[in-house]
Design an enzyme around this catalytic site. Structure first.
Site, short mmCIF file in Angstrom:
data_model
loop_
_atom_site.label_atom_id
_atom_site.label_comp_id
_atom_site.label_asym_id
_atom_site.label_seq_id
_atom_site.Cartn_x
_atom_site.Cartn_y
_atom_site.Cartn_z
N ASP A 198 33.80 79.62 28.54
CA ASP A 198 32.53 79.60 29.27
C ASP A 198 31.38 79.28 28.32
O ASP A 198 31.31 79.80 27.22
CB ASP A 198 32.25 80.95 29.93
CG ASP A 198 32.99 81.13 31.24
OD1 ASP A 198 33.49 80.12 31.76
OD2 ASP A 198 33.05 82.26 31.74
N GLU A 282 35.80 84.47 45.16
CA GLU A 282 37.00 84.48 45.99
C GLU A 282 37.25 85.86 46.59
O GLU A 282 36.91 86.89 45.99
CB GLU A 282 38.21 84.06 45.16
CG GLU A 282 38.09 82.64 44.65
CD GLU A 282 39.09 82.28 43.57
OE1 GLU A 282 39.41 81.08 43.42
OE2 GLU A 282 39.56 83.19 42.87
N THR A 441 42.40 76.95 47.23
CA THR A 441 42.44 76.22 45.96
C THR A 441 43.86 75.74 45.65
O THR A 441 44.79 75.96 46.41
CB THR A 441 41.92 77.09 44.81
OG1 THR A 441 42.77 78.24 44.70
CG2 THR A 441 40.51 77.56 45.09
N GLU A 479 40.19 72.79 47.68
CA GLU A 479 39.56 72.53 46.38
C GLU A 479 40.68 72.33 45.37
O GLU A 479 41.79 72.82 45.56
CB GLU A 479 38.70 73.71 45.92
CG GLU A 479 37.50 74.01 46.79
CD GLU A 479 36.69 75.19 46.26
OE1 GLU A 479 37.05 75.71 45.17
OE2 GLU A 479 35.74 75.60 46.93
N LEU A 482 41.92 73.10 38.98
CA LEU A 482 41.67 72.66 37.62
C LEU A 482 41.05 71.27 37.62
O LEU A 482 41.29 70.48 38.53
CB LEU A 482 42.98 72.61 36.83
CG LEU A 482 43.71 73.94 36.62
CD1 LEU A 482 45.10 73.70 36.03
CD2 LEU A 482 42.91 74.86 35.72
#
Length: 575
Positions: A198, A282, A441, A479, A482
């Site tokens: 991050d 989520e 996802t 979605e 990765l």
């Protein structure tokens, strides 16, 4: 800006350029670069395999990075300058490329693109405004339907409860409107940052963090006492622990303030509200935290029900069931990085997950998550009633150890899904009660690309979710989990976007697909060419009458028109 010109060009191209690491003169190190080097195609993605080493996991695997945790790359300015210079060409290009307005919403799957995590800065202004504006123009020209942006609770209501600063979001959404892009706004009630990779850190609001520091049990807690501050524990959803308000009241007030601020854009520019339900936005428990290396893929994770509020609820449920001794979560479920067969609770034969206690505990644990979703969705649907926006909820694609009997990683995350029980149908039914979209996802993943010894099966998982949404009659959106720029991933998404419902009704399509994420790699020449063709194919839909070769030729034409401009910008960076 800390990066050299060489590294800026490398970030733009998505391919490292050969530079002598000991060079001290930036001019010398870049003097031999040319446009063709910048536009070198990236190396094809490699497959990976897990090798067990004394119970530890190999570091060679990439964890399933959630959208909240996808590392940011270099500044977008370099990648986008070319598109700013391309304004005079936009009309001609779009006329040749874009789908006509009559066809636009009649078929196919609209593609949205996730914005960078730091699109709005901590001072509540748009980050890299010029680059952002040019990038949005490029996305629109490529046929993208819209963008998805995180609206961070920790930014907007940062300093004092009930005081909202929408600053940068007003500008960013107006910018999207100017370019004719729709907006999926994510009500992000979770923390961003603090995990490996991050480069952005956005904590929860300062005043909420203060309350969590006073009472650490407001944070999710595992059996070893580790606290997780990504999201407030759902165990205290209905308790006035945040300066006199409950967490659900805080989320509701935030959404109501958003509605009032942007009421004139709802249903037109802002077409979807995705309601954050937990870590990474989520609906799940933070069972696989990457921070400080606590968890690594494909570990089973750990139950998050040991704060005093969750324990209080569990004790009450145990007493109500006539089994007061079942007043605690399992302590034989292993550690974050164990595999199912390493533990007593998750093992195939005689595992506690398949015992009367296991059934009781997992039912309670998953129902607490469903009740959490129900509470927030009830509020969201009331707040946005008659505004014309759709409501969606994101569900994690936990595909590792899916082939085991216990499905341990799904269980620790709160999805009571085993070989003998469908854990996604109850979620789909809960969403259906509120007319919400099931956003899932890992749509881009293929089974054979995953480590087989960890029994990963993303395609089988997607099929199960499709079946659940079909039975519950809830819309499905997708979605990618990765960042992927290769045609194999695009083909998998195209395949999953046209979903078989049943023998009688044939097929239906996903209602939308959101692409992770807008960054310099996306604008690298070869990646951009593939992305433009992918968007075109998605919008053509499953009923497309034309061959893909023709679609790709049209996309190539668009890329051909813009490529010299981008090359020119890349060469200019060398000087």
């Amino acid at each position: 800006m800390a990066m050299s010109l060489t590294h800026q060009i490398g970030a733009l191209s998505g391919t490292p350029l050969p530079v002598e690491t000991t060079a001290t003169n930036a001019g010398d190190s870049s003097s031999t670069l040319n446009a063709s080097a910048v536009w070198k195609s990236p190396t094809p993605p490699l497959k990976c395999k897990v090798i067990r080493q004394s119970g530890d996991l190999s570091d060679m695997l990439s964890p399933p990075v959630s959208p909240c945790r996808s590392p940011l790359r270099a500044d977008l300015t370099a990648a986008c300058q070319a598109f700013a210079t391309a304004a005079e060409h936009e009309t001609a290009v779009e006329n040749e490329y874009r789908i006509s307005s009559k066809e636009k919403h009649e078929k196919g799957v609209p593609v949205y693109v996730m914005m960078p995590l730091d699109s709005v800065k901590m001072d509540n202004t748009v980050n890299r405004r010029k680059a952002m504006n040019a990038s949005l123009q490029a996305l629109k020209s490529a046929g993208v339907e819209g963008i998805m942006m995180d609206v961070w609770w920790g930014l907007v209501e940062r300093d004092n409860p009930g005081e909202y600063n929408w600053g940068g979001y007003v500008d960013l959404i107006e910018m999207a409107k100017k370019h004719g892009l729709k907006v999926q706004a994510v009500m992000s009630f979770h923390q961003c940052g603090g995990n490996v990779g991050d480069s952005v850190s956005i904590p929860l609001p300062k005043w909420a963090v203060e309350e969590m520091q006073k009472d650490p049990d407001l944070a999710y807690t595992d059996q070893w006492g580790r606290r997780n501050f990504e999201y407030i524990s759902l165990g205290c959803d209905t308790l006035p622990i945040l300066k006199g308000r409950t967490p659900v009241q805080c989320y509701s007030d935030f959404m109501r303030a958003f509605r009032d601020q942007f009421h004139h854009l709802l249903g037109d520019t802002i077409v979807e509200i995705q309601v954050g339900m937990g870590p990474a936005g989520e609906l799940r428990y933070p069972s696989y935290p990457e921070q400080d290396g606590t968890w690594k893929f494909p570990g089973i994770g750990a139950f998050q029900c040991f704060d005093k509020y969750m324990i209080s609820s569990l004790k009450a449920a145990a007493e109500a069931s006539g089994k007061p001794e079942w007043n605690s979560g399992p302590t034989d479920a292993g550690h974050y990085n164990n595999w199912p067969e390493d533990t007593q609770f998750f093992r195939k034969e005689g595992g506690g997950w398949n015992s009367p206690y296991g059934e009781f505990f997992l039912t309670w644990y998953s129902q607490m998550l469903l009740d959490h979703g129900e509470r927030i969705l009830s509020s969201a649907t009331e707040i946005f009633r008659d505004t014309g926006v759709k409501i969606s909820v994101k569900i994690a694609g936990i595909h590792w150890h899916y082939g085991s009997r216990s499905h341990a990683p799904e269980l620790t995350a709160g999805y009571y899904n085993t070989r003998y029980r469908d854990g996604y149908l109850p979620i789909a039914q809960m969403l259906a009660r509120h007319n919400a979209i099931f956003n899932f996802t890992c749509i881009e993943m293929r089974d054979h690309e995953q480590p087989q010894d960890a029994l990963c099966a993303p395609e089988k998982l997607v099929r199960q979710v499709v079946s659940a949404t079909q039975e519950a009659q809830v819309p499905l959106a997708g979605e990618n989990a990765l960042p992927r720029y290769d045609e194999h991933a695009h083909e998998q998404i195209l395949k999953a976007s046209a979903l078989e419902v049943n023998e009688n009704s044939g097929e239906r399509e996903m209602c939308a697909f959101t692409y992770l994420r807008m960054n310099p790699d996306l604008f690298q020449a070869d990646n951009w060419r593939k992305f433009v063709a992918f968007v075109k194919k998605m919008k053509e839909g499953k009923d497309a009458k034309r061959c893909w070769e023709q679609v790709e030729r049209e996309a190539e034409h668009y890329v051909h028109v813009t490529q010299p401009l981008v090359q020119e910008a890349a060469v200019a960076l060398m000087h």
